[in-house]
Design a protein around this motif. Structure first.
Motif, PDB file in Angstrom:
ATOM      1  N   HIS A   1       0.796  -1.223   0.000  1.00 18.31           N
ATOM      2  CA  HIS A   1       0.000   0.000   0.000  1.00 18.31           C
ATOM      3  C   HIS A   1       0.829   1.273   0.000  1.00 18.31           C
ATOM      4  O   HIS A   1       0.299   2.353  -0.205  1.00 18.31           O
ATOM      5  N   GLU A   2       2.131   1.164   0.282  1.00 24.98           N
ATOM      6  CA  GLU A   2       3.046   2.301   0.237  1.00 24.98           C
ATOM      7  C   GLU A   2       2.536   3.501   1.031  1.00 24.98           C
ATOM      8  O   GLU A   2       2.382   4.593   0.506  1.00 24.98           O
ATOM      9  N   LEU A   3       2.298   3.291   2.302  1.00 21.61           N
ATOM     10  CA  LEU A   3       1.874   4.376   3.181  1.00 21.61           C
ATOM     11  C   LEU A   3       3.066   4.865   3.992  1.00 21.61           C
ATOM     12  O   LEU A   3       3.928   4.086   4.376  1.00 21.61           O
ATOM     13  N   THR A   4       3.073   6.154   4.266  1.00 21.63           N
ATOM     14  CA  THR A   4       4.064   6.698   5.179  1.00 21.63           C
ATOM     15  C   THR A   4       3.563   6.478   6.609  1.00 21.63           C
ATOM     16  O   THR A   4       2.384   6.168   6.822  1.00 21.63           O
ATOM     17  N   HIS A   5       4.469   6.667   7.546  1.00 20.10           N
ATOM     18  CA  HIS A   5       4.084   6.514   8.945  1.00 20.10           C
ATOM     19  C   HIS A   5       2.971   7.500   9.305  1.00 20.10           C
ATOM     20  O   HIS A   5       2.006   7.140   9.987  1.00 20.10           O
ATOM     21  N   MET A   6       3.089   8.738   8.836  1.00 25.08           N
ATOM     22  CA  MET A   6       2.078   9.750   9.158  1.00 25.08           C
ATOM     23  C   MET A   6       0.733   9.415   8.513  1.00 25.08           C
ATOM     24  O   MET A   6      -0.324   9.658   9.117  1.00 25.08           O
ATOM     25  N   GLU A   7       0.745   8.850   7.315  1.00 27.42           N
ATOM     26  CA  GLU A   7      -0.515   8.432   6.685  1.00 27.42           C
ATOM     27  C   GLU A   7      -1.181   7.336   7.515  1.00 27.42           C
ATOM     28  O   GLU A   7      -2.393   7.351   7.724  1.00 27.42           O
ATOM     29  N   TYR A   8      -0.367   6.394   7.997  1.00 25.35           N
ATOM     30  CA  TYR A   8      -0.898   5.324   8.847  1.00 25.35           C
ATOM     31  C   TYR A   8      -1.500   5.912  10.119  1.00 25.35           C
ATOM     32  O   TYR A   8      -2.587   5.520  10.546  1.00 25.35           O
ATOM     33  N   LYS A   9      -0.801   6.875  10.727  1.00 24.43           N
ATOM     34  CA  LYS A   9      -1.311   7.507  11.939  1.00 24.43           C
ATOM     35  C   LYS A   9      -2.629   8.233  11.664  1.00 24.43           C
ATOM     36  O   LYS A   9      -3.546   8.191  12.481  1.00 24.43           O
ATOM     37  N   ALA A  10      -2.744   8.900  10.514  1.00 23.28           N
ATOM     38  CA  ALA A  10      -3.980   9.598  10.155  1.00 23.28           C
ATOM     39  C   ALA A  10      -5.116   8.590   9.964  1.00 23.28           C
ATOM     40  O   ALA A  10      -6.240   8.824  10.433  1.00 23.28           O
ATOM     41  N   LEU A  11      -4.836   7.486   9.292  1.00 19.86           N
ATOM     42  CA  LEU A  11      -5.873   6.450   9.135  1.00 19.86           C
ATOM     43  C   LEU A  11      -6.324   5.956  10.506  1.00 19.86           C
ATOM     44  O   LEU A  11      -7.518   5.757  10.739  1.00 19.86           O
ATOM     45  N   GLY A  12      -5.361   5.771  11.408  1.00 26.95           N
ATOM     46  CA  GLY A  12      -5.694   5.321  12.762  1.00 26.95           C
ATOM     47  C   GLY A  12      -6.587   6.319  13.494  1.00 26.95           C
ATOM     48  O   GLY A  12      -7.522   5.937  14.193  1.00 26.95           O
ATOM     49  N   PHE A  13      -6.303   7.609  13.297  1.00 26.00           N
ATOM     50  CA  PHE A  13      -7.132   8.636  13.931  1.00 26.00           C
ATOM     51  C   PHE A  13      -8.568   8.546  13.435  1.00 26.00           C
ATOM     52  O   PHE A  13      -9.508   8.546  14.234  1.00 26.00           O
ATOM     53  N   PHE A  14      -8.749   8.430  12.119  1.00 24.10           N
ATOM     54  CA  PHE A  14     -10.113   8.386  11.578  1.00 24.10           C
ATOM     55  C   PHE A  14     -10.771   7.023  11.818  1.00 24.10           C
ATOM     56  O   PHE A  14     -11.997   6.933  11.823  1.00 24.10           O
ATOM     57  N   PHE A  15      -9.976   5.991  12.050  1.00 20.44           N
ATOM     58  CA  PHE A  15     -10.532   4.704  12.470  1.00 20.44           C
ATOM     59  C   PHE A  15     -11.154   4.851  13.860  1.00 20.44           C
ATOM     60  O   PHE A  15     -12.252   4.368  14.114  1.00 20.44           O
ATOM     61  N   ARG A  16     -10.432   5.530  14.762  1.00 17.35           N
ATOM     62  CA  ARG A  16     -10.907   5.721  16.130  1.00 17.35           C
ATOM     63  C   ARG A  16     -11.944   6.837  16.254  1.00 17.35           C
ATOM     64  O   ARG A  16     -12.734   6.848  17.204  1.00 17.35           O
ATOM     65  N   HIS A  17     -11.929   7.787  15.286  1.00 18.98           N
ATOM     66  CA  HIS A  17     -12.842   8.942  15.330  1.00 18.98           C
ATOM     67  C   HIS A  17     -13.538   9.130  13.981  1.00 18.98           C
ATOM     68  O   HIS A  17     -13.322  10.134  13.299  1.00 18.98           O
TER      69      HIS A  17
END
Length: 153
Positions: A38-54
Motif C-alpha cells: 500500500h506504500e503508506l508513510t508513517h504519518m498516513e498510517y497515523k492519520a488512518l488510525g485517527f479516523f478509524f478511532r474517530h
C-alpha cells in the motif's frame, strides 16, 4: 552528592532505554509499512488510525489532536482521499465542514497494518508475566504523570 549524581545517571539511562526501545519498535512498524503493497508513510498510517478511532472527525480535529501543521495535514489527507482510503462527506449542519471516514479499502489496509503492530508489540513483551506488564505500565504512567505535572509548573 554521589547519590544525586547516581540518580541523574539512572534517569538518563532509563530514558536512553525508552528511546532505544521506541526507535526499534518504530523501525519495525516502518518496515511493515514499506514491505506492504500500500506504500503508506508513517504519518498516513497515523492519520488512518485517527479516523478509524474517530469516524466523522474533521481535518481540524486531526490538527488539534496531532499538533501538526494544518497545511501539511491538508496535503496528507488529500493524498489519502486520492488513494481512496478516506471518504469525505459534508457536515449536515454546516456544509462547509468536511467529515472524514475510512473507506472500505482504508479499513482493510488499516486493519492489516494494525495487525503488524499488534504482532510487534506482542513480540516485544514475550516472556513477561501479566504482573510484570501491569507493573511496567504503572511505572510508565507515573513517568508520564511526572512529566505532565512538571510542564504545568
Amino acid at each position: 552528592m554521589t547519590k544525586q549524581v547516581n540518580k541523574v545517571n539512572q534517569s538518563e539511562q532509563v530514558f536512553d532505554a525508552i528511546h532505544s526501545i521506541m526507535h526499534l519498535f518504530r523501525a519495525r512498524q516502518l518496515r511493515g509499512l514499506r514491505d506492504n503493497p500500500h506504500e503508506l508513510t508513517h504519518m498516513e498510517y497515523k492519520a488512518l488510525g485517527f479516523f478509524f478511532r474517530h469516524p466523522g472527525a474533521t481535518q481540524g480535529d486531526l490538527v488539534a489532536h496531532s499538533g501538526r501543521d494544518k497545511a501539511q495535514l491538508a496535503r496528507l489527507l488529500k493524498g489519502l482521499r486520492d488513494k481512496q482510503l478516506l471518504d469525505a462527506t459534508a457536515d449536515e449542519a454546516d456544509r462547509r465542514i468536511t467529515r472524514l471516514t475510512l473507506s472500505a479499502e482504508g479499513h482493510n489496509i488499516f486493519h492489516s497494518l494494525h495487525q503488524l503492530g499488534i504482532h510487534a508489540s506482542s513480540a516485544a513483551v514475550t516472556g513477561m508475566s501479566a504482573e510484570q506488564l501491569t507493573q511496567l505500565q504503572g511505572l510508565l504512567q507515573q513517568i508520564r504523570n511526572n512529566l505532565e505535572a512538571d510542564d504545568k509548573m
